[in-house]
Write a protein that holds these residues in place. Structure first.
Motif, mmCIF file in Angstrom:
data_model
loop_
_atom_site.group_PDB
_atom_site.id
_atom_site.type_symbol
_atom_site.label_atom_id
_atom_site.label_comp_id
_atom_site.label_asym_id
_atom_site.label_seq_id
_atom_site.Cartn_x
_atom_site.Cartn_y
_atom_site.Cartn_z
ATOM 1 N N UNK A 75 0.796 -1.221 0.000
ATOM 2 C CA UNK A 75 0.000 0.000 0.000
ATOM 3 C C UNK A 75 0.828 1.271 0.000
ATOM 4 N N UNK A 76 2.105 1.143 0.288
ATOM 5 C CA UNK A 76 2.997 2.298 0.289
ATOM 6 C C UNK A 76 3.717 2.344 -1.064
ATOM 7 N N UNK A 77 2.925 2.433 -2.133
ATOM 8 C CA UNK A 77 3.451 2.226 -3.479
ATOM 9 C C UNK A 77 3.397 3.461 -4.383
ATOM 10 N N UNK A 78 3.174 4.625 -3.830
ATOM 11 C CA UNK A 78 3.037 5.828 -4.661
ATOM 12 C C UNK A 78 4.260 6.059 -5.537
ATOM 13 N N UNK A 79 5.455 5.841 -4.995
ATOM 14 C CA UNK A 79 6.689 6.074 -5.762
ATOM 15 C C UNK A 79 6.832 5.075 -6.914
ATOM 16 N N UNK A 80 6.193 3.938 -6.804
ATOM 17 C CA UNK A 80 6.225 2.926 -7.871
ATOM 18 C C UNK A 80 5.100 3.189 -8.864
ATOM 19 N N UNK A 81 3.935 3.519 -8.340
ATOM 20 C CA UNK A 81 2.741 3.637 -9.181
ATOM 21 C C UNK A 81 2.754 4.870 -10.090
ATOM 22 N N UNK A 82 3.313 5.968 -9.617
ATOM 23 C CA UNK A 82 3.265 7.193 -10.422
ATOM 24 C C UNK A 82 4.021 7.046 -11.742
ATOM 25 N N UNK A 83 5.280 6.583 -11.761
ATOM 26 C CA UNK A 83 5.948 6.413 -13.062
ATOM 27 C C UNK A 83 5.283 5.335 -13.918
ATOM 28 N N UNK A 84 4.753 4.308 -13.277
ATOM 29 C CA UNK A 84 4.024 3.259 -13.989
ATOM 30 C C UNK A 84 2.813 3.866 -14.694
ATOM 31 N N UNK A 85 2.058 4.685 -13.970
ATOM 32 C CA UNK A 85 0.873 5.331 -14.551
ATOM 33 C C UNK A 85 1.262 6.251 -15.700
ATOM 34 N N UNK A 86 2.325 7.017 -15.509
ATOM 35 C CA UNK A 86 2.760 7.922 -16.573
ATOM 36 C C UNK A 86 3.115 7.166 -17.847
ATOM 37 N N UNK A 87 3.877 6.090 -17.720
ATOM 38 C CA UNK A 87 4.273 5.340 -18.916
ATOM 39 C C UNK A 87 3.075 4.646 -19.559
ATOM 40 N N UNK A 88 2.186 4.112 -18.744
ATOM 41 C CA UNK A 88 1.047 3.384 -19.305
ATOM 42 C C UNK A 88 -0.025 4.319 -19.868
ATOM 43 N N UNK A 89 -0.084 5.538 -19.360
ATOM 44 C CA UNK A 89 -1.034 6.521 -19.899
ATOM 45 C C UNK A 89 -0.460 7.219 -21.125
ATOM 46 N N UNK A 90 0.743 7.719 -21.000
ATOM 47 C CA UNK A 90 1.301 8.581 -22.051
ATOM 48 C C UNK A 90 1.983 7.811 -23.177
ATOM 49 N N UNK A 91 2.743 6.780 -22.849
ATOM 50 C CA UNK A 91 3.505 6.057 -23.867
ATOM 51 C C UNK A 91 2.704 4.891 -24.444
ATOM 52 N N UNK A 92 2.222 4.020 -23.557
ATOM 53 C CA UNK A 92 1.541 2.800 -24.011
ATOM 54 C C UNK A 92 0.054 3.010 -24.283
ATOM 55 N N UNK A 93 -0.508 4.061 -23.688
ATOM 56 C CA UNK A 93 -1.926 4.412 -23.871
ATOM 57 C C UNK A 93 -2.873 3.246 -23.529
ATOM 58 N N UNK A 94 -2.620 2.644 -22.378
ATOM 59 C CA UNK A 94 -3.416 1.518 -21.893
ATOM 60 C C UNK A 94 -4.521 2.053 -20.980
ATOM 61 N N UNK A 95 -5.782 1.900 -21.342
ATOM 62 C CA UNK A 95 -6.869 2.340 -20.450
ATOM 63 C C UNK A 95 -6.859 1.541 -19.144
ATOM 64 N N UNK A 96 -7.243 2.186 -18.063
ATOM 65 C CA UNK A 96 -7.252 1.492 -16.776
ATOM 66 C C UNK A 96 -8.245 0.331 -16.759
ATOM 67 N N UNK A 97 -9.213 0.334 -17.646
ATOM 68 C CA UNK A 97 -10.151 -0.793 -17.714
ATOM 69 C C UNK A 97 -9.411 -2.099 -18.021
ATOM 70 N N UNK A 98 -8.285 -2.006 -18.703
ATOM 71 C CA UNK A 98 -7.505 -3.215 -18.998
ATOM 72 C C UNK A 98 -6.893 -3.821 -17.739
#
Length: 147
Positions: free
Chosen positions: A76-99
């Motif tokens: 649950x203490x994963x903000x430092x991991x999740x933020x770059x993951x979200x950025x790459x999956x949103x901006x580069x890979x364009x993976x919707x969160x529904x996936x």
């Protein structure tokens, strides 16, 4: 026992074979939800019947499970991991969160079938992933993801 404890108590089986289980997870995702394959352009030329045994699919599945393991072990203490993951999956890979909801279903099924997660572990995994996906939704919104 926390949801993380319920998941991690037998997660070492996933850590012992991230390539094999990861390949099963990705193949299961593509089999159950064929539209998700479009988010993996490097697999576009692989005949559907060969996806289950393709080493590149297994290798990417391993990457997925290793990142998931890192996030789970942060408990649950994963903000430092999740933020770059979200950025790459949103901006580069364009993976919707529904996936991520779809892959959650596949991971629950596979880990359940393999006896890695019992019913309580499967429920805990769904809870953790639901919360994480909500966090991803917020991070995607911050990144102005339109998907």
């Amino acid at each position: 026992m926390s949801d993380y404890d319920k998941i991690l108590k037998n997660w070492d089986a996933v850590e012992a074979d991230p390539n094999g289980i990861g390949g099963e997870v990705l193949y299961g995702l593509f089999k159950e939800y064929p539209d998700t394959l479009k988010y993996f352009p490097k697999f576009a030329g692989i005949p559907p019947g060969d996806l289950a045994t393709n080493p590149a699919v297994a290798q990417h599945g391993e990457i997925v499970l290793r990142k998931l393991t890192e996030i789970l072990k942060a408990r649950g203490n994963h903000a430092a991991i999740l933020k770059p993951f979200a950025n790459s999956h949103a901006k580069t890979h364009k993976i919707p969160t529904s996936n991520f909801k779809l892959i959650t279903d596949v991971i629950v099924k596979i880990t359940g079938d393999k006896g890695i997660l019992d019913a309580a572990g499967q429920n805990a995994f769904r809870n953790v992933m639901s919360s994480m996906i909500a966090e991803l939704d917020a991070l995607y919104k911050d990144a102005n993801f339109q998907g």
